[in-house]
Motif scaffolding. Structure first.
Motif, mmCIF file in Angstrom:
data_model
loop_
_atom_site.group_PDB
_atom_site.id
_atom_site.type_symbol
_atom_site.label_atom_id
_atom_site.label_comp_id
_atom_site.label_asym_id
_atom_site.label_seq_id
_atom_site.Cartn_x
_atom_site.Cartn_y
_atom_site.Cartn_z
ATOM 1 N N THR A 212 -39.314 27.581 17.381
ATOM 2 C CA THR A 212 -40.298 27.417 18.450
ATOM 3 C C THR A 212 -40.407 25.967 18.907
ATOM 4 N N GLU A 213 -40.480 25.037 17.963
ATOM 5 C CA GLU A 213 -40.640 23.629 18.320
ATOM 6 C C GLU A 213 -39.412 23.107 19.046
ATOM 7 N N ALA A 214 -38.237 23.483 18.592
ATOM 8 C CA ALA A 214 -37.009 23.018 19.241
ATOM 9 C C ALA A 214 -36.945 23.487 20.689
ATOM 10 N N PHE A 215 -37.286 24.726 20.923
ATOM 11 C CA PHE A 215 -37.227 25.238 22.293
ATOM 12 C C PHE A 215 -38.357 24.674 23.147
ATOM 13 N N ARG A 216 -39.493 24.366 22.515
ATOM 14 C CA ARG A 216 -40.563 23.716 23.274
ATOM 15 C C ARG A 216 -40.117 22.345 23.763
ATOM 16 N N LEU A 217 -39.455 21.586 22.881
ATOM 17 C CA LEU A 217 -38.943 20.276 23.260
ATOM 18 C C LEU A 217 -37.880 20.396 24.351
ATOM 19 N N ALA A 218 -37.026 21.405 24.233
ATOM 20 C CA ALA A 218 -35.988 21.613 25.248
ATOM 21 C C ALA A 218 -36.599 21.897 26.615
ATOM 22 N N LYS A 219 -37.603 22.758 26.625
ATOM 23 C CA LYS A 219 -38.262 23.079 27.889
ATOM 24 C C LYS A 219 -38.906 21.843 28.498
ATOM 25 N N ALA A 220 -39.589 21.057 27.678
ATOM 26 C CA ALA A 220 -40.265 19.854 28.174
ATOM 27 C C ALA A 220 -39.270 18.853 28.740
ATOM 28 N N ALA A 221 -38.041 18.838 28.208
ATOM 29 C CA ALA A 221 -37.024 17.891 28.661
ATOM 30 C C ALA A 221 -36.203 18.413 29.832
ATOM 31 N N GLY A 222 -36.505 19.625 30.282
ATOM 32 C CA GLY A 222 -35.794 20.167 31.426
ATOM 33 C C GLY A 222 -34.518 20.911 31.100
ATOM 34 N N LEU A 223 -34.245 21.165 29.799
ATOM 35 C CA LEU A 223 -33.099 21.990 29.436
ATOM 36 C C LEU A 223 -33.435 23.458 29.681
ATOM 37 N N ARG A 224 -32.451 24.204 30.168
ATOM 38 C CA ARG A 224 -32.646 25.630 30.359
ATOM 39 C C ARG A 224 -32.581 26.325 29.005
ATOM 40 N N ARG A 225 -33.050 27.584 28.926
ATOM 41 C CA ARG A 225 -33.124 28.289 27.647
ATOM 42 C C ARG A 225 -32.581 29.704 27.772
ATOM 43 N N THR A 226 -31.629 30.027 26.890
ATOM 44 C CA THR A 226 -31.086 31.377 26.822
ATOM 45 C C THR A 226 -30.934 31.749 25.356
ATOM 46 N N VAL A 227 -31.260 32.988 25.008
ATOM 47 C CA VAL A 227 -31.365 33.379 23.594
ATOM 48 C C VAL A 227 -30.638 34.702 23.361
ATOM 49 N N HIS A 228 -29.771 34.727 22.334
ATOM 50 C CA HIS A 228 -29.198 35.990 21.875
ATOM 51 C C HIS A 228 -30.289 36.792 21.174
#
Length: 369
Positions: A212-228
């Motif tokens: 959860t924390e890693a993806f929260r940081l990614a979202k805040a930095a503007g990285l897109r998110r895709t999950v298997h």
């Protein structure tokens, strides 16, 4: 655009050549699964490595070859290929361990982009899980730089544009995941546009909370998110991907069909699914086209895209799978245009490229009518 149905127009006949003419994107494909057999054999010869089995059956996912690698060099676990998803992941560990120099990595990337272009694919979000690439442990940024140089050369030569989704492995820790994202944010490796997570859900168990924390940081930095999610386990992984990981796209997601409320959520929120029917059938998620839920998901209003996952070991191409699916479900030309349009929309291409691809697709579709 409405979902395909058995009553959709069937003319012109859907074949691989028609599919090839459609400008499209692919959003669920792994570089690890995009290394051709000839290139794999060439790498083994370059490195003086013995093959784990007969060359002709290396890509037979039902064959139990031994992948004799020390545990510390593997991302998915050492041992013997036992078939199914876990055995397949061990095979990927072995083959990616053959890529050892920047020149080899760049060559693999260039050939991948060329292969995508043959299917009429104009843009690709390719997934790379560095844990499979054992010779690059601690040098992951160098790996991505080498791969990116191959993609850059390919694009300059007029081939498919390719960006990268860095994928976490489900067995990595929360601290590892956070450190990876912090590194991505600080260094911004070329062409890395998204964060992903993959691996065997059934073996790893529920992993959404720890990332959860890693993806929260990614979202805040503007990285897109895709999950298997929703492949080897049920709908619960898809719920976690949406609610805990802020996923913009779900890779696979087919088992969402087991939860009507989840299907409604996916449709209402417009979350695309990167479905790979051939992979699902080969790895035993479903027994055949007739039991696969892709049509039911479409009928429910879910934004479905068609992808290959790991095309080389699965012995397929994007045009082959699109044509096979069209035959299985009675889809027509307009349906194929819809899949192409959804693939562009679901991709992480920039807005200018998306607009250009949609314009090209509109012109192509008009010529088919």
């Amino acid at each position: 655009m409405s979902a395909p149905s058995a009553s959709s127009p069937a003319l012109p006949r859907i074949d691989e050549e028609l599919v090839r003419t459609l400008p499209k994107a692919e959003v669920h494909v792994h570089l690890e699964g995009g290394i051709a057999l000839a290139d794999l054999l060439h790498l083994a010869k370059e490195n003086g490595e013995t093959l784990p089995g007969p060359a002709a059956t290396l890509f037979d996912v039902s064959t139990h070859h031994e992948f004799a690698m020390p545990e510390e060099t593997t991302g998915g676990g050492a041992g013997v290929g036992t078939g199914g998803l876990s055995g397949f992941l061990r095979f990927l560990d072995w083959q990616c361990g053959l890529v050892r120099t920047p020149e080899q990595a760049a060559r693999i990337a260039y050939v991948f982009a060329a292969r995508q272009s043959v299917s009429g694919t104009r843009y690709t979000d390719v997934i790379i899980n560095p844990t499979h690439w054992s010779r690059w442990r601690g040098r992951e940024t160098a790996l991505l730089d080498a791969v990116s140089s191959g993609f850059e050369e390919a694009e300059q030569d007029g081939l498919c544009s390719v960006n990268i989704a860095w994928s976490l492995l489900r067995t990595q820790s929360a601290d590892e995941a956070r450190e990876i994202v912090e590194h991505l944010v600080d260094h911004r490796p070329s062409r890395v546009v998204a964060l992903s997570v993959d691996g065997d859900e059934k073996v790893a168990g529920r992993t959404g909370p720890k990332f959860t924390e890693a993806f929260r940081l990614a979202k805040a930095a503007g990285l897109r998110r895709t999950v298997h999610a929703g492949e080897s386990s049920g709908p619960e992984g898809v719920w976690d991907a949406l609610d805990l990981l802020h996923a913009e796209r779900i890779d696979h997601g087919v088992r969402a069909i087991e939860d009507p409320r989840l299907v409604e959520r996916l449709a209402a929120d417009g979350i695309p699914l990167g479905i790979c029917p051939r992979s699902n059938l080969t790895l035993g998620v479903y027994s055949g086209w007739d039991t696969h839920p892709i049509q039911a998901l479409l009928d429910a209003g879910v934004k479905v895209t068609l992808n290959t996952d790991d095309p080389e070991p699965l012995g397929t191409t994007l045009v082959h799978d699109w044509a096979a699916a069209a035959q299985a479900y009675g889809w027509g030309a307009e349906d194929m245009v819809g899949f192409a349009a959804r693939s562009i929309d679901a991709s992480f291409a920039d807005d200018d490229l998306k607009a250009s691809l949609h314009g090209e697709l509109d012109s192509t579709a008009a010529a088919l009518r």
